[in-house]
Scaffold this motif. Structure first.
Motif, PDB file in Angstrom:
ATOM      1  N   ASN A 173      -3.616  -2.165   7.699  1.00  0.00           N
ATOM      2  CA  ASN A 173      -2.790  -1.982   6.283  1.00  0.00           C
ATOM      3  C   ASN A 173      -1.651  -2.897   6.126  1.00  0.00           C
ATOM      4  O   ASN A 173      -1.137  -2.523   4.934  1.00  0.00           O
ATOM      5  N   VAL A 174      -1.799  -3.979   6.305  1.00  0.00           N
ATOM      6  CA  VAL A 174      -1.032  -5.844   5.774  1.00  0.00           C
ATOM      7  C   VAL A 174      -2.633  -6.138   5.855  1.00  0.00           C
ATOM      8  O   VAL A 174      -3.632  -6.360   5.801  1.00  0.00           O
ATOM      9  N   SER A 175      -1.711  -7.748   4.977  1.00  0.00           N
ATOM     10  CA  SER A 175      -3.012  -8.511   4.965  1.00  0.00           C
ATOM     11  C   SER A 175      -3.037  -9.564   5.658  1.00  0.00           C
ATOM     12  O   SER A 175      -2.607  -9.286   6.442  1.00  0.00           O
ATOM     13  N   ALA A 176      -4.261 -10.470   5.468  1.00  0.00           N
ATOM     14  CA  ALA A 176      -4.538 -11.456   6.529  1.00  0.00           C
ATOM     15  C   ALA A 176      -3.625 -11.481   7.542  1.00  0.00           C
ATOM     16  O   ALA A 176      -3.134 -12.143   8.033  1.00  0.00           O
ATOM     17  N   ASP A 177      -2.366 -12.857   5.644  1.00  0.00           N
ATOM     18  CA  ASP A 177      -1.495 -13.323   6.235  1.00  0.00           C
ATOM     19  C   ASP A 177      -0.830 -12.439   7.024  1.00  0.00           C
ATOM     20  O   ASP A 177       0.269 -13.326   8.075  1.00  0.00           O
ATOM     21  N   ASP A 178      -0.462 -11.714   6.605  1.00  0.00           N
ATOM     22  CA  ASP A 178       1.052 -11.220   7.485  1.00  0.00           C
ATOM     23  C   ASP A 178       0.024 -10.955   8.519  1.00  0.00           C
ATOM     24  O   ASP A 178       0.919 -10.504   9.900  1.00  0.00           O
ATOM     25  N   ARG A 226      -7.506  -1.418  15.170  1.00  0.00           N
ATOM     26  CA  ARG A 226      -7.977  -1.753  14.016  1.00  0.00           C
ATOM     27  C   ARG A 226      -9.244  -0.938  13.762  1.00  0.00           C
ATOM     28  O   ARG A 226      -9.800  -1.268  14.829  1.00  0.00           O
ATOM     29  N   MET A 259       1.017  -1.002  -0.253  1.00  0.00           N
ATOM     30  CA  MET A 259      -0.168   0.002  -0.331  1.00  0.00           C
ATOM     31  C   MET A 259       0.478   1.745   0.387  1.00  0.00           C
ATOM     32  O   MET A 259       1.913   2.012   0.547  1.00  0.00           O
ATOM     33  N   PHE A 314       5.430  -8.040   8.205  1.00  0.00           N
ATOM     34  CA  PHE A 314       4.385  -7.857   6.544  1.00  0.00           C
ATOM     35  C   PHE A 314       4.789  -6.917   6.533  1.00  0.00           C
ATOM     36  O   PHE A 314       6.430  -6.777   6.292  1.00  0.00           O
ATOM     37  N   THR A 315       4.296  -6.344   4.921  1.00  0.00           N
ATOM     38  CA  THR A 315       4.420  -5.421   4.276  1.00  0.00           C
ATOM     39  C   THR A 315       3.389  -5.049   4.424  1.00  0.00           C
ATOM     40  O   THR A 315       2.014  -5.058   3.974  1.00  0.00           O
TER      41      THR A 315
END
Ligand code: SAM
Length: 211
Positions: free
Chosen positions: A126-131, A153, A1, A209-210
Motif C-alpha cells: 500500500n506504499v511506494s517502492a521508495d517507502d 505482500r 491511498m 511511509f505514507t
C-alpha cells in the motif's frame, strides 16, 4: 491511498477467503516467532505491529501465550483501533497497548523499546517502492538483535512478484529469511526474517511511509 480499511477487514469474516487463509499463516508464523525470538532475561517478549488494523493476527496468539508477551499495536483508524482495544480487553490482555497513531512517522516510536517480534502485515503493498525500501532499512532501529519480522505482500496483477524485491531488501539490510509462504492458488505471500546484522536502537527519524 484512500481506502475504506474498516470495510477491507470484512473479508476476514468469510471462511476460506484469501484474507482468512493469510491470517492463519501469519498466526502460525507469529507462534513460531514467539517461541524462537530472543527475549529479555525474565522471559518478556515485546511485539510491535505497525498498521495493526483490528489486531486479528496478534491478539489471539498473544492470548495463547503466557503473560510475559507485551504488545504495541499502532493503527491510525480510530474505529479499527477501538475494535482492537475491545478485543484485547475481552481477552484479558493487560500487557497490550493499542496506539491510535501514524505508524509511518518516526516520532510515534520515540518512547518504544526495541521489539523482539515486529509485524508489518498489509503495509508494503500500500506504499511506494521508495517507502518500502526506507521502511525495511529502518527496521533494525525498531528491533533487538535477532528480532523477527513477519511481513506480507500480495502477488501483483499479471503475475508479477513484488515479494521477491522485498526478500532481496531484507537480505540487503542484514536479515536472514526464516520462511516464505507463497501458495500457488492464492495471491498472498508471507515472509519471516530474523535480524542477523546489528540492531541500531534509537536512530529513527523522519517519515518511513505514507499510505
Ligand atoms: C491492509 S490493512 C492491514 C491491517 C492489519 N495489519 C492486517 O493485516 O489485518 C492496512 C491498515 O493500515 C492502517 N493504516 C494506514 N495508514 C496508516 C498509518 N500511517 N499508520 C498506522 N496505520 C495505518 C489502515 O487503517 C489499515 O488498518
Amino acid at each position: 491511498m484512500n481506502r475504506d480499511w474498516v470495510r477491507w477487514h470484512q473479508e476476514y469474516d468469510t471462511p476460506g477467503s484469501a484474507l482468512d487463509r493469510r491470517l492463519e499463516v501469519v498466526r502460525r508464523d507469529l507462534r513460531r516467532a514467539l517461541g524462537t525470538s530472543p527475549a529479555e532475561p525474565d522471559g518478556t517478549r515485546r511485539v510491535l505491529s505497525i498498521c495493526a488494523g483490528e489486531g486479528r493476527d496478534v491478539l489471539p496468539v498473544i492470548a495463547e501465550h503466557d503473560r510475559r508477551v507485551r504488545a504495541l499495536l499502532v493503527e491510525l483508524d480510530p474505529t479499527l483501533a477501538r475494535r482492537a482495544r475491545e478485543t484485547a480487553d475481552d481477552l484479558g490482555l493487560s500487557g497490550v497497548e493499542i496506539r491510535t497513531a501514524d505508524a509511518g512517522q518516526a516520532d510515534t516510536y520515540l518512547d518504544v523499546w526495541p521489539a523482539h517480534v515486529l509485524l508489518a502485515c498489509g503495509v508494503f503493498g500500500n506504499v511506494s517502492a521508495d517507502d518500502v525500501r526506507r521502511t525495511i532499512a529502518a527496521l533494525p532501529t525498531l528491533l533487538v538483535a535477532g528480532g523477527i519480522v513477519i511481513w506480507t505482500r500480495a502477488r501483483g496483477d499479471g503475475g508479477s512478484e513484488p515479494a521477491q524485491e522485498i526478500r532481496a531488501l531484507f537480505a540487503e539490510h542484514g536479515f536472514t529469511e526464516l520462511s516464505f509462504t507463497a501458495p500457488e492458488d492464492a495471491r498472498f505471500r508471507v515472509g519471516m526474517h530474523r535480524l542477523a546484522g546489528t540492531a541500531r536502537p534509537g536512530a529513527l527519524s523522519g517519515r518511513l511511509f505514507t499510505f
